[in-house]
Design a protein around this motif. Structure first.
Motif, PDB file in Angstrom:
ATOM      1  N   GLU A   1       0.841  -1.313   0.202  1.00 42.36           N
ATOM      2  CA  GLU A   1      -0.073   0.188  -0.066  1.00 42.36           C
ATOM      3  C   GLU A   1       0.810   1.415  -0.117  1.00 42.36           C
ATOM      4  O   GLU A   1       0.465   2.337  -0.851  1.00 42.36           O
ATOM      5  CB  GLU A   1      -0.929  -0.055   1.129  1.00 42.36           C
ATOM      6  CG  GLU A   1      -2.046  -1.077   1.313  1.00 42.36           C
ATOM      7  CD  GLU A   1      -1.519  -2.478   1.513  1.00 42.36           C
ATOM      8  OE1 GLU A   1      -0.401  -2.815   1.901  1.00 42.36           O
ATOM      9  OE2 GLU A   1      -2.259  -3.290   0.840  1.00 42.36           O
ATOM     10  N   GLU A   2       1.833   1.291   0.740  1.00 39.43           N
ATOM     11  CA  GLU A   2       2.757   2.403   0.570  1.00 39.43           C
ATOM     12  C   GLU A   2       3.416   2.429  -0.506  1.00 39.43           C
ATOM     13  O   GLU A   2       3.720   3.801  -0.809  1.00 39.43           O
ATOM     14  CB  GLU A   2       3.995   2.090   1.921  1.00 39.43           C
ATOM     15  CG  GLU A   2       3.377   2.397   3.341  1.00 39.43           C
ATOM     16  CD  GLU A   2       4.254   1.938   4.443  1.00 39.43           C
ATOM     17  OE1 GLU A   2       4.126   2.461   5.711  1.00 39.43           O
ATOM     18  OE2 GLU A   2       5.365   0.805   3.817  1.00 39.43           O
ATOM     19  N   CYS A   3       3.956   1.618  -1.252  1.00 41.18           N
ATOM     20  CA  CYS A   3       4.391   1.784  -2.456  1.00 41.18           C
ATOM     21  C   CYS A   3       3.616   1.974  -3.487  1.00 41.18           C
ATOM     22  O   CYS A   3       4.097   2.902  -4.228  1.00 41.18           O
ATOM     23  CB  CYS A   3       5.129   0.391  -2.840  1.00 41.18           C
ATOM     24  SG  CYS A   3       6.387   0.266  -4.030  1.00 41.18           S
TER      25      CYS A   3
ATOM     26  N   ALA B   1       1.024   4.113  -2.983  1.00 44.87           N
ATOM     27  CA  ALA B   1       0.588   5.410  -2.559  1.00 44.87           C
ATOM     28  C   ALA B   1       1.699   6.381  -2.984  1.00 44.87           C
ATOM     29  O   ALA B   1       1.300   7.669  -3.397  1.00 44.87           O
ATOM     30  CB  ALA B   1       0.224   5.422  -1.147  1.00 44.87           C
ATOM     31  N   ARG B   2       2.871   6.184  -2.803  1.00 39.00           N
ATOM     32  CA  ARG B   2       3.941   6.997  -3.213  1.00 39.00           C
ATOM     33  C   ARG B   2       5.131   6.341  -4.033  1.00 39.00           C
ATOM     34  O   ARG B   2       6.137   6.213  -3.648  1.00 39.00           O
ATOM     35  CB  ARG B   2       4.757   7.408  -1.763  1.00 39.00           C
ATOM     36  CG  ARG B   2       4.000   8.273  -0.929  1.00 39.00           C
ATOM     37  CD  ARG B   2       4.641   8.702   0.321  1.00 39.00           C
ATOM     38  NE  ARG B   2       5.368   9.783  -0.033  1.00 39.00           N
ATOM     39  CZ  ARG B   2       6.175  10.121   0.946  1.00 39.00           C
ATOM     40  NH1 ARG B   2       6.120   9.879   2.002  1.00 39.00           N
ATOM     41  NH2 ARG B   2       7.339  11.008   0.671  1.00 39.00           N
ATOM     42  N   PRO B   3       4.726   5.925  -5.080  1.00 39.20           N
ATOM     43  CA  PRO B   3       5.578   5.246  -6.084  1.00 39.20           C
ATOM     44  C   PRO B   3       6.797   6.116  -6.289  1.00 39.20           C
ATOM     45  O   PRO B   3       6.569   7.412  -6.878  1.00 39.20           O
ATOM     46  CB  PRO B   3       4.925   4.913  -7.100  1.00 39.20           C
ATOM     47  CG  PRO B   3       3.761   5.873  -7.289  1.00 39.20           C
ATOM     48  CD  PRO B   3       3.581   6.363  -5.931  1.00 39.20           C
ATOM     49  N   PRO B   4       8.113   5.604  -6.266  1.00 41.56           N
ATOM     50  CA  PRO B   4       9.289   6.269  -6.527  1.00 41.56           C
ATOM     51  C   PRO B   4       9.458   6.423  -8.232  1.00 41.56           C
ATOM     52  O   PRO B   4       8.923   5.827  -8.824  1.00 41.56           O
ATOM     53  CB  PRO B   4      10.336   5.384  -5.942  1.00 41.56           C
ATOM     54  CG  PRO B   4      10.014   4.284  -6.054  1.00 41.56           C
ATOM     55  CD  PRO B   4       8.457   4.320  -5.639  1.00 41.56           C
ATOM     56  N   GLU B   5      10.391   7.435  -8.596  1.00 44.69           N
ATOM     57  CA  GLU B   5      10.690   7.361  -9.813  1.00 44.69           C
ATOM     58  C   GLU B   5      11.297   6.151 -10.565  1.00 44.69           C
ATOM     59  O   GLU B   5      10.846   5.640 -11.651  1.00 44.69           O
ATOM     60  CB  GLU B   5      11.857   8.544 -10.189  1.00 44.69           C
ATOM     61  CG  GLU B   5      11.281  10.129  -9.864  1.00 44.69           C
ATOM     62  CD  GLU B   5      12.148  11.000 -10.097  1.00 44.69           C
ATOM     63  OE1 GLU B   5      13.062  10.801 -11.184  1.00 44.69           O
ATOM     64  OE2 GLU B   5      12.250  12.144  -9.554  1.00 44.69           O
TER      65      GLU B   5
END
Length: 322
Positions: free
Chosen positions: A282-284, A286-290
């Motif tokens: 869920e964290e990944c 919600a805030r996917p990195p580049e």
């Protein structure tokens, strides 16, 4: 959809040949699984004589990955250029480029461990000149034409699949690396987020009249592990992350810049620092990195836990990001 990378360096402290062989085979199975689920890249690297069995032969491993996959790229980041015979390396990369249909990406660095040079009988003080010779030789060799090499005329066959040549980047964090890349018209791969180095490289492209581009890490490029319960994962497996972080940090002098360098000395410090991160799906999402860099077998991680992390990426995170 971020660029997705699965990193393997095959570290296993205290390994037996049987356990390390099983780890290598697991990595190939993971690469095939990642390929089937749309992961972009397998990343691997080169270090020699490490007590924890850090992978010394990235191109051999890359060939095995290509045999197990159909689409995924393999990035060797980085090959320690001066430790290799230029002609033989040109042949090896050409063959892998042909086998893979152009899926090999090579980042050429000069390394930062004098002991690796001593082990190979290579003069540490000549590393810059040797790197220049290596890069120039690769570019000439891949034309398939004859050229002068160390006082004799040579020709390298076969020619690679990729035109004009396999993707070759110059890695490093120094101005010398930027000059080398710009002079030869090769892309620059900074080892950390270094916009000032990128700007210097672009200036040099104009001076040399060459063309190039930069593949630079984001401001933050954490090494990720996915778990439904991060507290449990840190408690059970934090020692594996710390082992790799401490090993890597011990090799680097203060002037080396790296996107994944850690100063932590305890698991608690490592968790707080953020270079290694355990996140939920869920964290990944919600805030996917580049770029999403998964390190499923980090520091000798048990393969069962590595599989759990990779499956969460491929079966839970990536479908939602798509």
């Amino acid at each position: 959809m971020p660029v997705t990378v699965v990193r393997f360096n095959l570290v296993e402290p205290g390994a037996t040949p049987a356990s390390l062989g099983a780890r290598y085979r697991t990595a190939l199975e993971m690469a095939a699984y990642a390929d089937e689920h749309g992961v972009t890249t397998v990343q691997t690297e080169e270090h020699h004589g490490a007590e924890n069995n850090w992978l010394p032969s990235p191109f051999t491993f890359a060939g095995a990955v290509f045999g197990a996959t159909r689409r995924i790229a393999v990035t060797v980041s980085a090959v320690i250029g001066p430790l290799h015979d230029p002609l033989r390396l040109a042949e090896d990369i050409a063959v892998l480029d042909l086998v893979s249909g152009g899926r090999l990406v090579t980042v050429a660095g000069i390394g930062y461990r004098p002991e690796e040079y001593d082990r190979c009988g290579v003069d540490w003080k000549r590393r810059g000149r040797l790197q220049d010779e290596l890069l120039e030789t690769l570019l000439k060799a891949w034309t398939g034409e004859e050229f002068a090499y160390r006082g004799r005329t040579v020709r390298v066959t076969p020619r690679p699949f990729t035109e004009p040549h396999p993707l070759l980047l110059v890695g490093g964090s120094s101005r010398a690396a930027a000059r080398r890349a710009a002079r030869l018209g090769l892309p620059l791969f900074p080892s950390a987020h270094l916009p000032e180095l990128e700007a210097y490289y672009k200036e040099l492209l104009g001076e040399y009249g060459t063309e190039g581009w930069t593949m630079m890490p984001a401001v933050e490029t954490p090494l990720l592990h996915l778990a439904e319960d991060p507290d449990r994962a840190w408690a059970q497996y934090g020692g594996h992350f710390l082992h790799e972080a401490r090993t890597y940090a011990s090799w680097q002098s203060s002037d080396i810049r790296s996107a994944v360098r850690s100063a932590a000395t305890t698991v608690a410090e490592l968790r707080a620092e953020g270079v290694y991160r355990v996140v939920t799906p869920e964290e990944c999402v919600a805030r996917p990195p580049e770029s999403l860099v998964l390190h499923p077998l980090c520091g000798g991680m048990p393969v069962e836990e590595g599989w759990r992390s990779l499956r969460l990426l491929c079966e839970d995170v990536l479908p939602r990001l798509a």
